[in-house]
Scaffold this active site. Structure first.
Site, PDB file in Angstrom:
ATOM      1  CE  LYS A 188      -4.977  -6.877   4.557  1.00 28.57           C
ATOM      2  NZ  LYS A 188      -5.166  -8.259   3.980  1.00 28.57           N
ATOM      3  CB  THR A 199      -7.787 -11.676   3.866  1.00 29.31           C
ATOM      4  OG1 THR A 199      -7.879 -12.928   3.260  1.00 29.31           O
ATOM      5  CG2 THR A 199      -6.320 -11.283   3.887  1.00 29.31           C
ATOM      6  CD  GLU A 285      -9.292  -9.090  -3.471  1.00 30.37           C
ATOM      7  OE1 GLU A 285      -8.128  -9.152  -3.085  1.00 30.37           O
ATOM      8  OE2 GLU A 285      -9.928 -10.060  -3.903  1.00 30.37           O
ATOM      9  CG  ASN A 407      -9.332 -12.109  -6.435  1.00 27.09           C
ATOM     10  OD1 ASN A 407      -8.449 -12.240  -5.592  1.00 27.09           O
ATOM     11  ND2 ASN A 407     -10.376 -11.325  -6.267  1.00 27.09           N
TER      12      ASN A 407
END
Lengths: 412, 412
Positions: A188, A199, A285, A407
């Site tokens: 992920k 992350t 993202e 974000n």
């Protein structure tokens, strides 16, 4: 090395696109919703029918999250793992002693449920930093693990996601000692992604029999070439971990560096690792494009790495690519501030196969054709820094309105 | 040091808000449109009636643009400057020998027009990398400089801008040797802004009489504390330069470090430098907020600098602040990946005066009140890393949709 892997695909490697961590023999995985998120699955587990040799790499962030601390300590007992318990939504980072106790409690519950030693259980979390895990929900998740009947690993692939738009998984097969060996992986992203882990949770499994020491060095090498060569936003998370489990359920002779077919195995692992890393970059993202930056010719491989990562991490390069704007000056500028001693008059730069800078000077190019190519969903930048034979490739994505949107409003 | 400067404002410093590079005695400046841009002014000049002692700092980018190379060589002759010629729109970077010849040609024309030696003329450019200057337009600009009649320095302040929304200038006055000394400055941002200079041109002037060696060390110290502590997007440009000119038109005794009022002068220069640097951060591309990050207590000043700049440069921190989201985990994460050895359990973090992390642990806070404070246009982050008395402050801005918009479409 990556280029060699590409060649390997055609000849020796069988790709199973729908494959994942549960494809190799002896592994099962599942996932469910336990209420950490509003609707989406948020709790996952991976189980090996026999204890697997284990290698792991962890974030370089000084605030290493509680589950990583606990997992690292557990793996150090005997480098064996039988299960991994993962939650999304809450990172259990910046949570002090209570965070560590919570991670250990999760291990205890899972040990009891799965009838395995606590130290054979890795725990991983991803999500918001600075909140405690709601332990009753974790307990509910652990108690409902069903390794006998739940064989839907796509639930696992979904359960570990945060802002990812898509699940990321693959498996490959290769024949060693006349046995079919399978290597699978699920990972992920997709924010706080930067070299030296992110992350990012990556889980790779294989049914091969592999000696643990060489498993470790193989994982480190593969991660350096792949997961550590991606950047989404330059932020390195507190919770990154990549684990590689080898449970030996195939009948091959124990693999080690001296084994005549070691390289075949190593390249198969690298392929999985590279595929997963690229998937994270592509699904960064807000990303609309994958950016591949290949740098050759610096005095050392490490220098190539730094320059490639500087280019792919430049906000100005990323926005230019988002706008399909062949603004090569930003590439040149990024090379120039990468803090590597270079000779500006040695530098050549290509964008989507168009030569834009030769010996440090702008050259004329077909702007219309280049702009058309920049509308494609994979953008390649090549830079030649000098004459050495070293090559590095870094992966990233464009910077879009959606990155800001995601974000600016992630937490609230 | 910055804090001391703040105190100085009230007592010894007179601020002239509308002041600029042309406020000190003996300086004039102007600007006009010569056709490098569609409509906006794009050509500026600064002139001192007598040769001024000069100090300068340049970009660390390996692709140092042609005008910087030429200016550095000229200043090295005798550390004197009488004029600066600036154009916006085109950076004259990545332009090889022809770029250098173009910069020298500009000097020649200006020397002839202003009747001063070529080496007393600095040239500066900012804008697109990789294009040649249209020299006929530059020639037109030089030939129309009118140091006798054109006293509108606001034209200068406007002419050097690129994506800046506002002009940036100030002057201050301080009394030394019973003489009023004026220090003025004008600068531009606003993309490719990162520590170690940026797409940033800064011009400071004073009518003080200052010895050139100490002028140089004062400029370096001031830039390190101010211009080098700002970041907009992490990209360091090829064209950055800050110049400080001291023409001695005031009647003070020559200033040097041994002069009893040196510190008063130094703090006045720092005030101008800090004001200009903050103006660049506040007017960063797409910015809606100024972010001030103050870090204290690391083992060295340099470590504080790195941590402060890492926090203010984090895309995730910048987007959270854009969204008025008190996501302190991102601040913690940035401290953790700054690559400085820290003890996580020593760290305290405040956001807009709310303590959010104490000894590395999340603490409860009044979220509604904090969110309201985060709507203000200046956001302060404080981090205590340890017990030393070192303090650093870095300046940046939020990351907005408009940053992406501006930079996805800058060139085309």
């Amino acid at each position: 090395m990556l280029e060699e892997t590409e060649q390997l695909i055609d000849s020796e490697l069988t790709i199973i696109e729908e494959g994942d961590v549960a494809t190799p023999k002896g592994f099962v995985a599942g996932g469910t919703h336990v209420g950490l998120r509003r609707e989406k699955k948020d709790f996952g587990w991976l189980f090996s029918s026999v204890p697997a040799n284990c290698a792991a790499v962890y974030t370089q962030n000084a605030f290493k999250a509680a589950p990583l601390q606990v997992t690292e300590e557990s793996i150090s007992v005997n480098n064996k793992l039988s299960a991994v318990i993962i939650n999304s939504a809450i990172a259990n980072a910046c949570t002090g002693k209570r965070g560590v106790e919570d991670a250990k409690q999760t291990q205890k519950w899972a040990a009891s449920k799965l009838q395995i030693p606590e130290h054979e259980i890795a725990v991983a979390s991803t999500g918001l930093i600075g909140e405690f895990l709601p332990m009753q929900k974790i307990k509910y998740g652990v108690n409902n693990i069903d390794i006998q009947n739940d064989f839907n690993s796509e639930n696992f692939n979904e359960s570990i996601l945060t802002t990812d738009k898509e699940t990321k998984h693959i498996a490959v097969q290769v024949t060693i000692d006349n046995e079919v060996i399978t290597i699978g992986g699920t990972c992920k992203g997709s924010g706080m992604i930067h070299p030296n882990m992110a992350t990012m949770l990556g889980f790779m499994t294989t049914d091969a029999n592999v000696e643990v020491e060489d498993l470790n060095s193989l994982l480190k090498e593969s991660v350096d070439e792949t997961f550590n060569m991606i950047t989404v936003d330059g932020d390195t998370s507190t919770n990154d971990m990549v684990i590689l489990l080898a449970n030996g359920e195939s009948n091959n002779q124990p693999l080690c560096k001296q084994h005549p077919e070691w390289n075949k195995f190593a390249k198969a692992v690298q392929h999985v690792s590279r595929y997963l890393a690229q998937s994270i970059a592509r699904d960064g993202e807000g990303a609309t494009k994958l950016i591949k930056v290949k740098v050759t010719g610096a005095e050392t491989k490490e220098q190539n790495n730094i320059i490639a990562k500087t280019i792919v991490g430049s906000s100005l390069v990323k926005t230019a690519i988002h706008g399909a704007d062949p603004n090569f000056g930003r590439i040149i500028s990024a090379i120039g501030y990468a803090d590597i001693t270079i000779n500006p008059t040695d530098i050549d730069v290509w964008l989507c196969d168009h030569l834009l800078v030769s010996k440090g000077m702008n050259v004329s190019f077909d702007e219309l054709d280049l702009k058309a190519k920049m509308e494609q969903d994979t953008i390649e930048i090549n830079a030649k820094i000098g004459d050495s034979s070293f090559t590095s490739t870094a992966f990233g994505c464009d910077l879009s309105y959606d990155y800001v949107k995601i974000n600016a409003l992630y937490r609230t």
